[in-house]
Design an enzyme around this catalytic site. Structure first.
Site, PDB file in Angstrom:
ATOM      1  N   HIS A 156      44.690  58.223  25.302  1.00  0.00           N
ATOM      2  CA  HIS A 156      44.916  57.844  26.719  1.00  0.00           C
ATOM      3  C   HIS A 156      44.448  58.946  27.671  1.00  0.00           C
ATOM      4  O   HIS A 156      44.987  59.068  28.765  1.00  0.00           O
ATOM      5  CB  HIS A 156      46.390  57.536  26.993  1.00  0.00           C
ATOM      6  CG  HIS A 156      47.012  56.604  26.003  1.00  0.00           C
ATOM      7  ND1 HIS A 156      47.078  55.243  26.192  1.00  0.00           N
ATOM      8  CD2 HIS A 156      47.578  56.844  24.794  1.00  0.00           C
ATOM      9  CE1 HIS A 156      47.675  54.683  25.144  1.00  0.00           C
ATOM     10  NE2 HIS A 156      47.980  55.634  24.284  1.00  0.00           N
ATOM     11  N   SER A 278      22.059  70.110  43.387  1.00  0.00           N
ATOM     12  CA  SER A 278      22.283  69.176  44.482  1.00  0.00           C
ATOM     13  C   SER A 278      21.379  69.571  45.638  1.00  0.00           C
ATOM     14  O   SER A 278      21.038  70.740  45.796  1.00  0.00           O
ATOM     15  CB  SER A 278      23.752  69.232  44.893  1.00  0.00           C
ATOM     16  OG  SER A 278      23.900  68.884  46.247  1.00  0.00           O
ATOM     17  N   LYS A 284      26.424  73.309  43.049  1.00  0.00           N
ATOM     18  CA  LYS A 284      26.476  72.223  42.070  1.00  0.00           C
ATOM     19  C   LYS A 284      25.497  72.363  40.913  1.00  0.00           C
ATOM     20  O   LYS A 284      24.363  72.773  41.076  1.00  0.00           O
ATOM     21  CB  LYS A 284      26.185  70.874  42.759  1.00  0.00           C
ATOM     22  CG  LYS A 284      27.291  70.373  43.652  1.00  0.00           C
ATOM     23  CD  LYS A 284      28.522  69.883  42.909  1.00  0.00           C
ATOM     24  CE  LYS A 284      28.339  68.579  42.183  1.00  0.00           C
ATOM     25  NZ  LYS A 284      28.244  67.418  43.065  1.00  0.00           N
ATOM     26  N   GLU A 291      24.693  61.376  32.493  1.00  0.00           N
ATOM     27  CA  GLU A 291      25.019  60.241  33.367  1.00  0.00           C
ATOM     28  C   GLU A 291      23.976  59.132  33.233  1.00  0.00           C
ATOM     29  O   GLU A 291      24.304  57.949  33.218  1.00  0.00           O
ATOM     30  CB  GLU A 291      25.098  60.700  34.823  1.00  0.00           C
ATOM     31  CG  GLU A 291      26.304  61.571  35.104  1.00  0.00           C
ATOM     32  CD  GLU A 291      26.228  62.188  36.488  1.00  0.00           C
ATOM     33  OE1 GLU A 291      26.653  61.530  37.448  1.00  0.00           O
ATOM     34  OE2 GLU A 291      25.730  63.314  36.609  1.00  0.00           O
ATOM     35  N   GLN A 323       7.997  34.141  25.097  1.00  0.00           N
ATOM     36  CA  GLN A 323       7.196  35.293  25.510  1.00  0.00           C
ATOM     37  C   GLN A 323       8.100  36.372  26.139  1.00  0.00           C
ATOM     38  O   GLN A 323       7.749  37.547  26.159  1.00  0.00           O
ATOM     39  CB  GLN A 323       6.126  34.825  26.514  1.00  0.00           C
ATOM     40  CG  GLN A 323       5.201  35.897  26.982  1.00  0.00           C
ATOM     41  CD  GLN A 323       3.930  35.316  27.606  1.00  0.00           C
ATOM     42  OE1 GLN A 323       3.063  34.830  26.897  1.00  0.00           O
ATOM     43  NE2 GLN A 323       3.857  35.336  28.912  1.00  0.00           N
ATOM     44  N   LYS A 326       9.519  39.833  24.330  1.00  0.00           N
ATOM     45  CA  LYS A 326       8.887  41.150  24.217  1.00  0.00           C
ATOM     46  C   LYS A 326       9.349  42.142  25.274  1.00  0.00           C
ATOM     47  O   LYS A 326       9.718  43.271  24.953  1.00  0.00           O
ATOM     48  CB  LYS A 326       7.360  40.995  24.226  1.00  0.00           C
ATOM     49  CG  LYS A 326       6.850  40.578  22.842  1.00  0.00           C
ATOM     50  CD  LYS A 326       5.419  40.154  22.835  1.00  0.00           C
ATOM     51  CE  LYS A 326       5.218  38.776  23.404  1.00  0.00           C
ATOM     52  NZ  LYS A 326       5.971  37.688  22.746  1.00  0.00           N
TER      53      LYS A 326
HETATM   54  N1  ARG Z   1       1.716  35.403  24.508  1.00  0.00           N
HETATM   55  C1  ARG Z   1       2.443  34.450  23.757  1.00  0.00           C
HETATM   56  C2  ARG Z   1       3.825  34.973  23.473  1.00  0.00           C
HETATM   57  O1  ARG Z   1       4.000  36.120  23.611  1.00  0.00           O
HETATM   58  C3  ARG Z   1       1.747  34.192  22.445  1.00  0.00           C
HETATM   59  C4  ARG Z   1       2.031  32.858  21.860  1.00  0.00           C
HETATM   60  C5  ARG Z   1       1.450  31.796  22.709  1.00  0.00           C
HETATM   61  N2  ARG Z   1       1.515  30.522  22.096  1.00  0.00           N
HETATM   62  C6  ARG Z   1       1.302  29.407  22.794  1.00  0.00           C
HETATM   63  N3  ARG Z   1       1.412  28.306  22.144  1.00  0.00           N
HETATM   64  N4  ARG Z   1       1.057  29.420  24.068  1.00  0.00           N
HETATM   65  O2  ARG Z   1       4.742  34.264  23.157  1.00  0.00           O
END
Ligand code: ARG
Length: 460
Positions: A156, A278, A284, A291, A323, A326
């Site tokens: 605590h 600072s 400081k 952080e 997509q 990614k």
């Molecule tokens: N750039 C697309 C992705 O990252 C690749 C796959 C695209 N496929 C499609 N059927 N349009 O998902």
């Protein structure tokens, strides 16, 4: 540049729609893996008699040329391409003509991208693992250095019981150890099944050898359902989830670093190279790195949430929503790497102030449990001992004394079991030294933990 799929269309794509659709700016980082996948695919096509030996050689040489040109900076990513897959295929065709146009036989971007992300994350995960191991080494060294620093342990955020400061540090080594396990597990599943050859969603009528491409790309096996093969992004979620938990650990550690380095605690001092000043307050020194790590944790949670949310309503098989996987997983990856890269040297260079941790341990009656244990070891039931010590603590507070300075005559009024040896028994040194139960807070236990982690790091 004309789209590969232009044949079916009467108009070109609107410029804004084209930019919106393009993933090249973030998937270009997978160029190496895309080429690796294509080389394996072409090799398999030739082995199966789908591609001529001559075409295969041209394709592979062409792809290798593209790889070295990208690596040497001679082939900039042209922002007209829709994604890295189309960029490389178009470039290959530009270089070798018809053979380049044959590469995409018995393949689709859907299985291509599913393979590329796996290959890319597999490589990157190795780097993250190495970074975590470096952090563990720094933590273990610091724990060993501060094994004899007595500090208050907290519950605590109230002083609770005395510990070796190294014990608290080693708690983080244990968390990081589990993070390594989780990332390795995620990689194991990511690498279990190669989706290449699932094609658009339904496989192909060509006599492909999927086990062969899987083997060339060092996967453990092949995916068993082509629809699942192209739509599975579990591996992104699993890795992002392991990263989110890793960030939770770093964030808790960061929070303690921030507290410990404050004037109120002064348990540690961070090296100047990991502090900032600072713009207005000359006195400081701020723990900005810690952080920021705490702050960036929310960002990685966001990436995990974005991934889960993008997937939850998708009908099978591939949808363009995917997509979005990614940017989320790449951001989580980059953030984790960046955080580890500053966290490790920050820990390695911090100084533990044993005098201050000791001073803090002297206050707050953190040896009260040990005093109750003293009575209990002499035969008083622990609950009664607990109550007696509670009363003594209250008296001490009233008289502005601590247990170590409370006179024996006063102790005797509470129980005849109290004798001179109680002072030795409740000294901070004894309290810490005697906590030798397995995994306890004693210096010996900390040394064992240090050895355990070091051995494990060596084996990896
Ligand atoms: N750039 C697309 C992705 O990252 C690749 C796959 C695209 N496929 C499609 N059927 N349009 O998902």
């Amino acid at each position: 540049m004309e789209k590969m799929w232009a044949g079916r269309f009467q108009k070109t794509l609107d410029k804004k729609a084209d930019d919106f659709n393009s993933s090249l700016r973030f998937d270009c980082r997978m160029y190496k893996q895309d080429i690796q996948g294509s080389i394996a695919h072409a090799t398999m096509l030739e082995k199966q008699g789908i591609l001529s030996a001559e075409d295969k050689t041209q394709i592979i040489d062409g792809l290798k040329g593209i790889l070295s040109d990208i690596q040497n900076g001679n082939l900039p990513f042209d922002d007209n391409a829709e994604d890295i897959h189309m960029f490389i295929e178009a470039e290959l065709t530009k270089r070798i003509g018809d053979a380049g146009k044959r590469l995409h036989t018995a393949r689709s971007r859907n299985d291509q991208v599913a393979v590329d992300i796996r290959l890319y994350l597999r490589d990157e995960a190795e780097e993250v693992l190495a970074l975590i191991q470096s952090l563990m080494k720094a933590v273990v060294d610091k724990a060993e250095e501060s094994v004899d620093c007595i500090a208050p342990g907290y519950t605590h955020l109230q002083r609770a019981q005395p510990i070796s400061f190294g014990h608290q540090l080693m708690a983080y080594a244990m968390m990081l150890r589990r993070d390594i396990g989780r990332i390795k597990d995620a990689v194991k599943r990511m690498n279990a099944e190669c989706p290449l050859g699932s094609c658009a969603l339904a496989g192909t009528t060509y006599p492909t050898d999927r086990a062969y491409t899987a083997q060339l790309l060092a996967f453990d096996g092949v995916s068993k359902n082509s629809i699942d093969g192209v739509s599975d992004r579990d591996f992104c979620v699993e890795l992002a989830s392991a990263f989110a938990l890793l960030m939770t650990h770093l964030s808790r550690f960061a929070e303690e670093i921030i507290l410990w380095s404050s004037w109120e605690f002064k348990f540690i001092e961070l090296d100047d190279s990991y502090m900032t000043g600072s713009s207005i307050m000359p006195q400081k020194k701020n723990p900005d790195m810690a952080e920021l790590v705490r702050g960036k944790t929310g960002r990685v949670y966001g990436d995990l949430t974005a991934l889960l949310t993008a997937l939850k309503g998708l009908p099978l098989a591939y949808n363009k929503d995917m997509q979005e996987d990614k940017e989320a997983i790449f951001d989580a990856l980059d953030t984790v790497k960046m955080c580890l890269e500053v966290f490790t040297p920050m820990i390695a260079t911090m100084r533990v102030n044993g005098e201050n941790t000791y001073r803090a341990a002297q206050k707050g009656f953190i040896n009260a449990t040990d005093l109750a244990d003293y009575l209990a070891k002499k035969g008083m039931p622990f609950r009664s001992a607990y109550k007696t010590v509670g009363q003594i603590v209250a008296e001490c507070i009233e008289k502005d004394l601590v247990l170590d300075s409370y006179p024996l005559s006063e102790y005797k009024k509470h129980s005849a079991l109290f004798e001179e040896d109680l002072y030795e028994e409740i000294s901070l040194e004894t309290c810490v030294k005697k906590r030798t139960s397995l995994g306890g807070a004693s210096p010996d236990s900390v040394r064992e933990q240090v050895e355990f982690i070091r051995n494990e790091l060596e084996r990896n």
